[in-house]
Scaffold this active site. Structure first.
Site, PDB file in Angstrom:
ATOM      1  CG  ASP A  83      -1.666   1.258   1.437  1.00  0.00           C
ATOM      2  OD1 ASP A  83      -1.592   2.137   0.548  1.00  0.00           O
ATOM      3  OD2 ASP A  83      -2.349   1.397   2.470  1.00  0.00           O
TER       4      ASP A  83
ATOM      5  CG  HIS B  88       3.326   7.861 -24.992  1.00  0.00           C
ATOM      6  ND1 HIS B  88       2.148   8.289 -24.425  1.00  0.00           N
ATOM      7  CD2 HIS B  88       2.986   7.401 -26.216  1.00  0.00           C
ATOM      8  CE1 HIS B  88       1.160   8.103 -25.279  1.00  0.00           C
ATOM      9  NE2 HIS B  88       1.626   7.569 -26.379  1.00  0.00           N
TER      10      HIS B  88
ATOM     11  CG  ASP C 229      -6.812  11.290 -23.131  1.00  0.00           C
ATOM     12  OD1 ASP C 229      -6.064  10.791 -22.278  1.00  0.00           O
ATOM     13  OD2 ASP C 229      -7.108  10.720 -24.205  1.00  0.00           O
TER      14      ASP C 229
ATOM     15  CG  HIS D  42      -0.040  13.011 -25.442  1.00  0.00           C
ATOM     16  ND1 HIS D  42       0.932  12.625 -24.563  1.00  0.00           N
ATOM     17  CD2 HIS D  42      -1.063  12.134 -25.270  1.00  0.00           C
ATOM     18  CE1 HIS D  42       0.524  11.559 -23.897  1.00  0.00           C
ATOM     19  NE2 HIS D  42      -0.686  11.246 -24.292  1.00  0.00           N
TER      20      HIS D  42
HETATM   21  C1  BG6 Z   1      -2.824   8.367 -24.134  1.00  0.00           C
HETATM   22  C2  BG6 Z   1      -4.259   8.766 -24.019  1.00  0.00           C
HETATM   23  O1  BG6 Z   1      -2.018   9.151 -23.301  1.00  0.00           O
HETATM   24  O2  BG6 Z   1      -2.415   8.515 -25.478  1.00  0.00           O
HETATM   25  C3  BG6 Z   1      -5.114   7.908 -24.885  1.00  0.00           C
HETATM   26  O3  BG6 Z   1      -4.682   8.646 -22.656  1.00  0.00           O
HETATM   27  C4  BG6 Z   1      -4.630   7.970 -26.316  1.00  0.00           C
HETATM   28  O4  BG6 Z   1      -6.489   8.273 -24.805  1.00  0.00           O
HETATM   29  C5  BG6 Z   1      -3.133   7.703 -26.390  1.00  0.00           C
HETATM   30  O5  BG6 Z   1      -5.342   7.008 -27.060  1.00  0.00           O
HETATM   31  C6  BG6 Z   1      -2.606   7.998 -27.787  1.00  0.00           C
HETATM   32  O6  BG6 Z   1      -1.267   7.632 -27.887  1.00  0.00           O
HETATM   33  P1  BG6 Z   1      -0.844   6.347 -28.711  1.00  0.00           P
HETATM   34  O7  BG6 Z   1       0.638   6.381 -28.713  1.00  0.00           O
HETATM   35  O8  BG6 Z   1      -1.407   5.160 -27.962  1.00  0.00           O
HETATM   36  O9  BG6 Z   1      -1.469   6.489 -30.055  1.00  0.00           O
END
Ligand code: BG6
Length: 456
Positions: A83, A164, A221, A226
């Site tokens: 935890d 990412h 999101d 991103h």
């Molecule tokens: C994520 C989002 O961070 O990125 C998702 O939460 C999205 O909703 C995704 O689908 C898109 O990134 P990738 O690399 O999976 O196309």
């Protein structure tokens, strides 16, 4: 033999761990079999080491990884039920780690924050690195508070706010394209560029993620996180080096200069959500009828906002960002539209549309659309395209960011001040949507979205 680094994943049984983090680790081990990593999984499930190793083995196999390095990490992996909101439990977990420790919070943001509060009460291993997933906070003030908490734990360069998209080869390739080719950088400004758009359309629907997505929506999101990172890479001035300080300073300066076009979120933002429809064979219900969705929350599944970057390089150039779910096709592109030439000699016929540079965000591809003389009449211009495939595809994005954490290089992580800026940039839009100043429109799942939105 003790490992050089421990990767300790909090939230070991989660989807992010099995689908993205473990395959990324497998890829790093395949590329560098000398890498010495101890893998520790932690979570609230009553698992034993064998259960965890089965998950690890499956994910490693899904990445097509094999070989002694991969097998040794898999067979040495341990799982501890923990935890992370309990300081004593957390301290016991950290005692299982060896070498340099990378602690990856693959858990919901609220739990990650509580985990960090618990960390404040214990002694941390020297040099520990903390990886946190998005969303980082829920507005500028909460992101600042989280930054303050983290600053009490470790120095900034040991904090990895993961995005990412910063590990995606196409995004990184923008740097090479711009800075290593004299033909692009001199025209990369308002003198020559008419508009920039960054688009990330997905065919995926909610995929059982209502608990998270219904609070985030397309704006938080994708755009707040991103796509603003991508905007920063497109708009930044050339840094002196690509190290963590220069690169992140240049990104931060671009984002500090970014705001909604004309300070007018009502004129320059659109939102919509999908209604029942089908994408190929897949049938989707109304977003509002999806399990776990509260229709009264008015969450958008498609968002488009136009920003401006107020620098001498970019003033006057609209940057339009759009992302949405349940659209007809996966389509992701950075588009740089150039201005028309100042004078086209009279006598040319045919295509005179200005040049367009398209950088597809997967599959990685670049296309420069130009007006060219075709084989026939030398004064008749046709549209021609110079194309190049580049980059290594999607797979590497998480490996790239994970490599940063394991090797202690925060270049690709989102710096604390930048995380706050990204909230500051979108807040006027979120506020105007909450006031209902911008109507929530609808589009059929499987369509291209509302047809009358400003073109991108
Ligand atoms: C994520 C989002 O961070 O990125 C998702 O939460 C999205 O909703 C995704 O689908 C898109 O990134 P990738 O690399 O999976 O196309």
């Amino acid at each position: 033999m003790a490992s050089d680094t421990t990767l300790c994943i909090l939230g070991a049984s989660g989807d992010l761990t099995s689908r993205l983090l473990l395959p990324a680790l497998a890829q790093l081990l395949t590329e560098d079999p000398e890498r010495s990593v101890k893998l520790v999984g932690a979570g609230i499930d009553e698992w034993d080491d064998d259960a965890w190793r089965t998950v690890v083995a499956k994910s490693f196999a899904s990445a097509g990884a094999s070989g002694p390095a991969v097998e040794s990490v898999r067979d040495g992996a341990i799982y501890r039920r923990t935890d992370i909101t309990d300081p004593d439990g957390f301290a016991a977990l950290l005692r299982e780690c060896e070498g340099r420790v990378a602690l990856y919070f693959a858990v919901a943001p609220a739990i990650a924050t509580k985990g960090c509060e618990a960390l404040e009460k214990i002694d941390l291993p020297e040099g520990i690195m903390l990886g946190l997933e998005k969303p980082f906070g829920s507005d500028e003030a909460s992101a600042a508070a989280l930054n303050e908490l983290l600053a009490k734990l470790v120095p900034e360069d040991q904090i990895y706010r993961i995005d990412h998209f910063m590990g995606r080869s196409t995004v990184l390739n923008v740097l090479g394209l711009r800075f290593a080719n004299r033909v692009f950088e001199p025209v990369w400004s308002n003198e020559h560029v008419e508009s920039v758009s960054i688009r990330y359309d997905e065919t995926l629907g909610l995929e059982g993620r209502a608990g998270y997505y219904d609070h985030a929506g397309a704006m938080i999101d994708m755009i707040q996180s991103h796509l603003l990172q991508v905007l920063a890479v497109v708009a930044m001035d050339p840094p002196s080096t690509l190290d963590a300080i220069d690169f992140r300073d240049a990104k931060a300066a671009a984002l500090r200069a970014t705001k909604v076009l004309d300070d007018d979120p009502v004129a320059h933002s659109r939102r919509a959500r999908y209604t029942a429809g089908s994408i190929g064979e897949r049938k989707l219900p109304d977003y509002a009828a999806e399990t776990g969705v509260d229709p009264a929350r008015d969450t958008e599944t498609l968002a488009q906002v136009t920003f401006e970057v107020q620098t001498s390089r970019w003033a006057g150039v609209p940057f339009t960002l759009r992302s949405g779910k349940a659209l007809t096709e996966k389509f992701s592109e950075i588009v740089i539209r150039f201005k028309a030439v100042s004078h086209l000699p009279r006598g040319f016929e045919g295509s005179t549309e200005p040049s367009i540079l398209r950088l597809s965000l997967g599959p990685d591809r670049m296309a420069l659309e130009l007006n060219l003389n075709g084989p026939g009449d030398p004064f008749h211009l046709d549209r021609g395209t110079l194309e190049a495939e580049f980059g290594e595809g999607e797979q590497r994005a998480y490996s790239e960011v994970l490599e940063g954490i394991l090797d202690g290089d925060p270049t690709l992580s989102v710096r604390g001040d930048t995380a706050e800026q990204c909230w500051r940039i979108v807040q006027p839009v979120i506020d105007s949507w909450q006031r209902d100043d911008v109507p929530l429109e609808e589009y059929t799942a499987g369509s291209t979205g509302p047809s009358d939105w400003p073109a991108m």
